[in-house]
Motif scaffolding. Structure first.
Motif, short mmCIF file in Angstrom:
data_model
loop_
_atom_site.label_atom_id
_atom_site.label_comp_id
_atom_site.label_asym_id
_atom_site.label_seq_id
_atom_site.Cartn_x
_atom_site.Cartn_y
_atom_site.Cartn_z
N SER A 274 74.46 50.27 13.55
CA SER A 274 75.23 51.51 13.90
C SER A 274 76.80 51.35 13.44
CB SER A 274 75.02 51.66 15.24
OG SER A 274 75.74 50.31 16.07
N ASN A 275 77.32 52.10 13.36
CA ASN A 275 78.75 52.11 12.64
C ASN A 275 79.91 51.62 14.00
OD1 ASN A 275 78.14 52.98 10.46
ND2 ASN A 275 78.97 55.23 10.77
N ILE A 279 74.63 47.83 17.29
CA ILE A 279 73.23 47.60 17.03
C ILE A 279 73.34 47.12 15.52
CG2 ILE A 279 71.02 48.88 16.28
CD1 ILE A 279 72.09 51.07 18.05
N GLU A 280 72.64 45.65 15.38
CA GLU A 280 72.62 45.02 14.29
C GLU A 280 71.50 44.12 14.31
OE1 GLU A 280 73.40 43.45 10.66
OE2 GLU A 280 74.75 45.01 11.86
N LEU A 281 70.15 44.82 13.48
CA LEU A 281 69.04 44.43 13.64
C LEU A 281 68.52 44.07 12.02
CD1 LEU A 281 67.39 46.89 16.33
CD2 LEU A 281 67.97 44.56 16.74
N ARG A 282 67.51 43.01 11.93
CA ARG A 282 66.94 42.95 10.93
C ARG A 282 65.35 42.97 11.18
NH1 ARG A 282 69.43 42.77 5.91
NH2 ARG A 282 71.64 42.48 6.36
N PHE A 283 64.71 43.80 10.47
CA PHE A 283 63.00 43.75 10.74
C PHE A 283 62.49 43.17 9.70
CE2 PHE A 283 59.21 46.37 10.17
CZ PHE A 283 58.57 46.21 11.33
N LYS A 284 61.32 42.13 9.86
CA LYS A 284 60.53 41.62 8.79
C LYS A 284 59.09 42.33 8.86
CE LYS A 284 58.89 37.45 7.05
NZ LYS A 284 59.16 37.92 5.47
N PRO A 285 58.57 43.19 8.13
CA PRO A 285 57.24 43.77 8.29
C PRO A 285 56.06 42.75 7.99
CG PRO A 285 58.59 45.08 6.47
CD PRO A 285 59.11 43.72 6.78
N LEU A 286 55.15 42.66 8.90
CA LEU A 286 53.95 41.78 8.95
C LEU A 286 52.67 42.41 8.45
CD1 LEU A 286 54.38 39.93 12.31
CD2 LEU A 286 55.10 39.30 9.94
N ASN A 287 52.60 43.91 8.70
CA ASN A 287 51.38 44.77 8.25
C ASN A 287 51.76 46.15 8.59
OD1 ASN A 287 48.64 45.36 8.03
ND2 ASN A 287 48.09 43.29 8.84
N LYS A 288 50.91 46.80 8.09
CA LYS A 288 51.01 48.52 8.39
C LYS A 288 50.07 49.42 8.17
CE LYS A 288 51.63 49.88 3.34
NZ LYS A 288 51.11 48.57 2.72
N ARG A 289 50.13 50.41 8.78
CA ARG A 289 49.16 51.77 8.70
C ARG A 289 49.96 52.53 7.80
NH1 ARG A 289 47.93 57.05 10.13
NH2 ARG A 289 45.65 57.23 9.68
N SER A 290 48.88 53.01 7.06
CA SER A 290 49.81 53.92 5.97
C SER A 290 48.54 55.08 5.75
CB SER A 290 50.39 53.30 4.74
OG SER A 290 49.13 52.57 4.00
N GLU A 291 49.20 56.09 5.16
CA GLU A 291 48.37 57.15 4.84
C GLU A 291 48.99 58.15 3.88
OE1 GLU A 291 45.03 59.64 7.38
OE2 GLU A 291 47.27 60.18 8.00
N LYS A 292 48.28 58.69 2.92
CA LYS A 292 49.20 59.81 2.03
C LYS A 292 47.97 60.78 2.03
CE LYS A 292 51.81 56.79 -0.78
NZ LYS A 292 52.08 56.49 -2.12
N LEU A 293 48.51 62.10 2.14
CA LEU A 293 47.77 63.25 2.01
C LEU A 293 48.44 64.22 1.27
CD1 LEU A 293 46.65 63.89 5.67
CD2 LEU A 293 45.17 62.98 4.10
N GLY A 311 68.15 40.11 15.94
CA GLY A 311 69.53 40.75 16.03
C GLY A 311 69.97 40.78 17.40
N PHE A 312 70.66 42.14 17.57
CA PHE A 312 71.30 42.35 19.17
C PHE A 312 71.44 43.86 19.03
CE2 PHE A 312 75.17 41.52 16.66
CZ PHE A 312 75.93 42.85 16.92
N VAL A 313 71.47 44.19 20.64
CA VAL A 313 71.95 45.55 20.85
C VAL A 313 72.84 45.42 22.06
CG1 VAL A 313 71.12 47.75 21.70
CG2 VAL A 313 69.60 46.55 20.21
N ILE A 314 74.05 46.17 21.91
CA ILE A 314 75.06 46.20 23.31
C ILE A 314 74.59 47.45 24.08
CG2 ILE A 314 77.17 45.85 23.81
CD1 ILE A 314 77.89 44.61 21.32
N ASP A 315 74.40 47.06 25.18
CA ASP A 315 74.26 48.34 26.37
C ASP A 315 75.50 49.11 26.45
OD1 ASP A 315 75.16 46.82 28.36
OD2 ASP A 315 73.33 46.44 29.09
#
Length: 337
Positions: A274-275, A279-293, A311-315
């Motif tokens: 967030s500006n 909010i300052e987060l890093r996300f590392k994908p491990l697996n996924k569910r995907s679909e294309k129609l 990372g962190f979130v400040i309330d």
């Protein structure tokens, strides 16, 4: 501080106007049939347009010590769709089942976020809402589930309605870090739910013909603290946003966030921030569910990722909540509906 208001009895008034903003509580009815829907030239939309342009979907995520389970039901009028998946953290494997139904066949959807039943595929998936409390049932090839989601006393859901596109609106209601009672069996084996956490999503309205969003969701425990987080960008972005943190049930509304990632290299980390620096987060994908129609009138490019947040979130009280390898979800979705 983001301002809120009491939830209206009916989201859309008898004069056909939606109430916009953040609510402390849940509208009893959306009352969408009363909406004064207009076309781009400000003329009343046809009955067919008013019917087919209304979309809604409901989703529940369940996190246990070993598994993450996600299941959803979507009604896009021309088509009904649903899915159910199980992610096993020990084997890093994902199994899934999905269903498609034309028009309104084999589908029931409640238009109330407060009370009603939604079910699909001969009730293989079912959401039952009673005075705002959710009960979720699912039965797939290797899954039997019947759970009730419990919010801490006086905990408020995220409940927000925003203008969408030229003449539409979107209502979204979400609640994270909910405790769970009930039964869960996977491959015939009972799964302990004592430490399980869940979240739900109820979204409906007159969304853009072409819609896309990015989303992140966390349900976790940090010692004696229950933390839930919902972050999104792309749908409820006019005047308000649908970002919220729950700390032991207390809701903290948050400001808008940015999602940066590479669609050509989805295995790489996401950056969510967030500006205002809260909010300052890093996300590392491990697996996924995907679909294309690609169904001419309808298109969907859906990817929901399971991975680890750091990372962190400040309330809103200024307390920093550190996240270290916390399992959660992100999503990247394009829909033409």
């Amino acid at each position: 501080m983001i301002s809120t208001q009491s939830a209206p009895e009916n989201l859309v008034s008898s004069e056909g106007k939606p109430t916009y903003g953040h609510f402390d509580g849940t509208p009893k009815q959306l009352n969408a049939t009363c909406f004064d829907y207009r076309n781009s030239m400000d003329k009343p939309a046809s009955k067919l347009a008013k019917h087919f342009h209304y979309k809604q979907f409901q989703f529940v995520s369940l996190k246990t010590t070993r598994y993450i389970i996600g299941f959803a039901i979507a009604d896009i009028r021309y088509l009904g769709s649903s899915f159910c998946y199980i992610y096993d953290t020990e084997s890093d494997s994902l199994s899934e089942q999905s269903w498609l139904r034309p028009l309104s066949f084999d589908k029931q959807m409640t238009e109330s976020p407060y009370s009603g039943v939604t079910q699909f595929a001969q009730a293989r998936l079912q959401f039952e809402i009673t005075k705002g409390q959710w009960r979720a049932k699912a039965m797939s090839n290797n899954l039997k589930l019947d759970i009730i989601l419990h919010a801490p006393a006086s905990s408020l859901p995220l409940s927000v309605c925003t203008p969408t596109a030229y003449s539409g609106w979107t209502y979204t209601q979400k609640h994270n870090a909910l405790t769970v009672t009930g039964k869960l069996e996977i491959d015939g084996n009972s799964v302990d739910l004592n430490s399980a956490l869940a979240s739900y999503d109820f979204s409906a309205g007159y969304m853009r013909r072409e819609t896309s969003w990015r989303w992140a969701s966390i349900n976790t425990r940090d010692e004696n603290t229950l933390l839930g987080l919902n972050l999104a960008a792309g749908v409820n972005e006019t005047g308000s946003c649908e970002n919220a943190l729950w700390v032991n049930g207390q809701r903290h509304l948050l400001n808008p966030v940015h999602f940066t990632f590479d669609r050509d290299h989805v295995e790489q980390d996401w950056h969510i921030y967030s500006n205002d620096g809260r909010i300052e987060l890093r996300f590392k994908p491990l697996n996924k569910r995907s679909e294309k129609l690609n169904l001419l009138l309808l298109k969907s490019n859906f990817r929901q990722f399971i991975g680890l947040f750091d990372g962190f979130v400040i309330d809103n009280d200024g307390q920093k909540h550190q996240l270290r390898s916390v399992l959660g979800l992100t999503e990247d979705h394009y829909a033409k509906w």
